[in-house]
Scaffold this motif. Structure first.
Motif, PDB file in Angstrom:
ATOM      1  N   THR A 390       0.822  -1.208   0.000  1.00  0.00           N
ATOM      2  CA  THR A 390       0.000   0.000   0.000  1.00  0.00           C
ATOM      3  C   THR A 390       0.854   1.256   0.000  1.00  0.00           C
ATOM      4  O   THR A 390       0.624   2.186  -0.795  1.00  0.00           O
ATOM      5  N   MET A 391       1.854   1.305   0.866  1.00  0.00           N
ATOM      6  CA  MET A 391       2.716   2.475   0.958  1.00  0.00           C
ATOM      7  C   MET A 391       3.513   2.680  -0.331  1.00  0.00           C
ATOM      8  O   MET A 391       3.672   3.822  -0.800  1.00  0.00           O
ATOM      9  N   ARG A 394       1.401   4.366  -3.144  1.00  0.00           N
ATOM     10  CA  ARG A 394       1.093   5.774  -2.872  1.00  0.00           C
ATOM     11  C   ARG A 394       2.329   6.644  -3.071  1.00  0.00           C
ATOM     12  O   ARG A 394       2.255   7.730  -3.658  1.00  0.00           O
ATOM     13  N   HIS A 452      -3.726   7.766  -7.574  1.00  0.00           N
ATOM     14  CA  HIS A 452      -4.347   7.864  -6.252  1.00  0.00           C
ATOM     15  C   HIS A 452      -5.803   7.421  -6.262  1.00  0.00           C
ATOM     16  O   HIS A 452      -6.375   7.155  -5.203  1.00  0.00           O
ATOM     17  N   ARG A 457      -4.926   5.017   0.146  1.00  0.00           N
ATOM     18  CA  ARG A 457      -4.070   5.529   1.215  1.00  0.00           C
ATOM     19  C   ARG A 457      -4.291   4.734   2.483  1.00  0.00           C
ATOM     20  O   ARG A 457      -3.369   4.509   3.261  1.00  0.00           O
ATOM     21  N   PHE A 458      -5.530   4.304   2.682  1.00  0.00           N
ATOM     22  CA  PHE A 458      -5.878   3.553   3.892  1.00  0.00           C
ATOM     23  C   PHE A 458      -6.441   2.195   3.528  1.00  0.00           C
ATOM     24  O   PHE A 458      -7.333   2.084   2.682  1.00  0.00           O
ATOM     25  N   ALA A 486     -12.083   6.688   8.745  1.00  0.00           N
ATOM     26  CA  ALA A 486     -10.982   6.658   7.772  1.00  0.00           C
ATOM     27  C   ALA A 486     -11.307   5.780   6.573  1.00  0.00           C
ATOM     28  O   ALA A 486     -10.984   6.123   5.432  1.00  0.00           O
ATOM     29  N   ASP A 493      -5.985  11.524   1.381  1.00  0.00           N
ATOM     30  CA  ASP A 493      -4.925  11.701   2.379  1.00  0.00           C
ATOM     31  C   ASP A 493      -5.431  12.701   3.408  1.00  0.00           C
ATOM     32  O   ASP A 493      -5.404  13.912   3.180  1.00  0.00           O
ATOM     33  N   HIS A 497      -6.164  11.390  10.075  1.00  0.00           N
ATOM     34  CA  HIS A 497      -5.994   9.941  10.123  1.00  0.00           C
ATOM     35  C   HIS A 497      -4.567   9.514   9.809  1.00  0.00           C
ATOM     36  O   HIS A 497      -4.318   8.336   9.505  1.00  0.00           O
ATOM     37  N   ALA A 498      -3.627  10.434   9.873  1.00  0.00           N
ATOM     38  CA  ALA A 498      -2.243  10.147   9.480  1.00  0.00           C
ATOM     39  C   ALA A 498      -1.664   8.951  10.223  1.00  0.00           C
ATOM     40  O   ALA A 498      -0.924   8.139   9.648  1.00  0.00           O
ATOM     41  N   TYR A 501      -2.159   5.488   8.663  1.00  0.00           N
ATOM     42  CA  TYR A 501      -1.535   5.176   7.383  1.00  0.00           C
ATOM     43  C   TYR A 501      -0.166   4.520   7.547  1.00  0.00           C
ATOM     44  O   TYR A 501       0.483   4.162   6.562  1.00  0.00           O
TER      45      TYR A 501
END
Length: 521
Positions: A390-391, A394, A452, A457-458, A486, A493, A497-498, A501
């Motif tokens: 996932t990371m 992104r 995106h 992102r989540f 989230a 983004d 909710h950072a 992630y």
């Protein structure tokens, strides 16, 4: 409030015996059984989107009558309790009669738009199909199913839905790891919603018993109720309609597999009784999202040795399951060849959908023949380097490809020593990827926007769900509500909710509930 017509009960044969006593049910698709009352129901969460779709208001959802219905303690006008009968192949072996062992239906409602929705309570008590179990569900499994059903919907993936999560006030005894150490856990009930909960196994069971009449009636019913958009000529015989209809099931199943693979979702228990006839994700047990990229990863402890249902095998298993459905439906045809031909719909649909999905994930305008080698190379590197799926995507979408730097992907690595080993080949791959992008002549902004939209992102990582479970067990639902917020905007983004992630922390790598889970999860 809700308008029920309960076509399945009215049009398909039922079991003449009522009650939860265990039995083999022949010649029937459903059995009447009452939900078992609970002592102190309490609404933990409900989905506003699903409620609105059904025509329910916030006041409806907050009423005592609704709480009683969603806990199994009562019925709203038109509701009826029943469980359905089906079989299935489990881990590749025929398991015989299975059925709704801990799911009790509330019936079929039709909303103002004419959409049909079946409602069922998971964890509402014993049925004739509970196989010596109590038919209950624990909070941890119910919370996971509630969250994941709605998370998949907001990711844009075909799925059954969840209307509500209700704590029962009663404890349930479960042996989570099947190791002889059962414990008391808080109980809960999810109200699951879908246009249809009919599964491959509903057709397999009468076929296994050579009950051709019941198989034919179920097939006709399913075509008419759940595939009404397929306009067959009125005079077309069933044996001609079945292969066309089966081809549509193959198509939908293939599209579902491509979507699972796109976001890194692993179902964990792809038995034929867990396969939806509508191509929906159904039965959320030991599921998970890929953290560090690994095609061989399975979230299911029961599958740890064979890895039958691991991430990379999901499309193949879906096709195997379709073959089993074809074997059942073949009893309705003079010969099976047309069904074999229809299976080709799965292959062609999946091939096209997966190629298009990969092109979208990498920000390509379209798929070209030489893209396969480039993608295979990076997936192999991600596996060896334990890169977070996932990371990675992104960060790749955010990268300035006019001047690509491997350092921009460093945050997707779980281990510093692997970063040191693999960032040189990663940089080399980025150079070739950049050259490929030049063919499409897309601006950085256009590529980022497109990537995106398909790279979330989540995602609902297991360690996050486990944290929500731990807190909810202590009476704190704040994490549950944060995750629910989230996951309703998974591609955005959002600064608030950072923390959600982040990569899976080291402490969660082997912690119970955060990596692999049992089928009771």
């Amino acid at each position: 409030m809700l308008s029920f017509d309960n076509r399945l009960l009215n049009e398909l044969p039922g079991d003449p015996i009522q009650g939860p006593q265990l039995r083999q049910v022949h010649g029937a698709l459903w059995s009447r059984v009452d939900a078992t009352p609970v002592s102190a129901p309490r609404m933990l969460a409900w989905s506003p989107e699903m409620a609105t779709t059904l025509g329910l208001t916030a006041a409806d959802m907050q009423s005592d009558a609704m709480l009683q219905a969603l806990s199994g303690n009562g019925l709203l006008p038109g509701m009826q309790h029943y469980a359905t009968c089906y079989g299935g192949h489990q881990f590749g072996n025929w398991a015989g009669q299975l059925g709704d062992g801990r799911a009790i239906f509330l019936g079929e409602t039709v909303n103002a738009a004419g959409e049909r929705w079946e409602l069922q309570l998971k964890g509402a008590g014993a049925t004739p199909y509970s196989r010596r179990a109590d038919g209950r569900a624990v909070l941890r499994s119910s919370l996971r199913e509630f969250l994941c059903s709605e998370a998949m919907f907001h990711l844009g993936i075909p799925t059954t839905r969840a209307l509500s999560l209700v704590a029962t006030g009663d404890s349930v005894i479960r042996d989570m790891f099947y190791d002889g150490h059962p414990e008391r856990e808080p109980g809960a009930i999810v109200c699951r919603v879908a246009p249809s909960f009919i599964r491959f196994g509903h057709f397999e069971l009468p076929a296994s018993r050579a009950d051709i009449d019941l198989l034919r009636r179920l097939t006709e019913f399913t075509m008419q109720r759940d595939f009404a958009n397929m306009a067959f000529p009125a005079d077309m015989p069933l044996h001609e309609r079945v292969p066309i209809w089966f081809g549509e099931i193959c198509r939908r199943t293939a599209l579902l597999m491509a979507e699972w693979m796109r976001v890194g979702f692993v179902h964990g228990v792809m038995n034929t009784d867990n396969m939806s006839i509508l191509g929906l994700t159904i039965d959320y047990g030991p599921y998970g999202w890929i953290d560090n990229f690994d095609p061989g990863w399975t979230p299911n402890t029961t599958d740890a040795s064979g890895r039958r249902y691991c991430f990379g095998r999901q499309p193949d298993i879906a096709r195997w399951n379709l073959e089993r459905l074809a074997e059942a439906l073949a009893l309705l045809l003079p010969e099976p060849a047309p069904l074999v031909e229809s299976l080709g719909m799965f292959d062609s649909t999946y091939g096209q959908a997966w190629s298009q999905g990969l092109a979208a994930k990498f920000g390509l305008r379209d798929w070209q023949d030489d893209d396969a080698a480039l993608m295979s190379e990076i997936f192999e590197l991600m596996t060896r380097a334990e890169v977070d799926m996932t990371m990675f995507f992104r960060l790749l979408g955010d990268m300035d490809m006019q001047a690509p730097k491997a350092e921009a992907l460093r945050a997707a690595f779980y281990r510093e020593e692997l970063w040191e080993d693999f960032h040189p080949p990663l940089y080399s791959w980025l150079q070739r990827y950049g050259e490929r992008l030049k063919r499409d002549n897309l601006s950085q902004e256009a590529r980022q926007t497109a990537m995106h939209k398909v790279n979330p992102r989540f995602v609902l990582r297991n360690y996050l769900a486990q944290q929500a479970i731990d807190q909810a067990t202590e009476g704190d639902t704040s994490m549950l509500q944060q995750l629910f917020s989230a996951m309703r905007q998974p591609y955005d983004d959002l600064p608030q909710h950072a923390a959600l992630y982040a990569l899976r922390p080291d402490w969660a790598r082997q912690k119970a509930g955060c990596s692999m889970l049992s089928c009771s999860s």
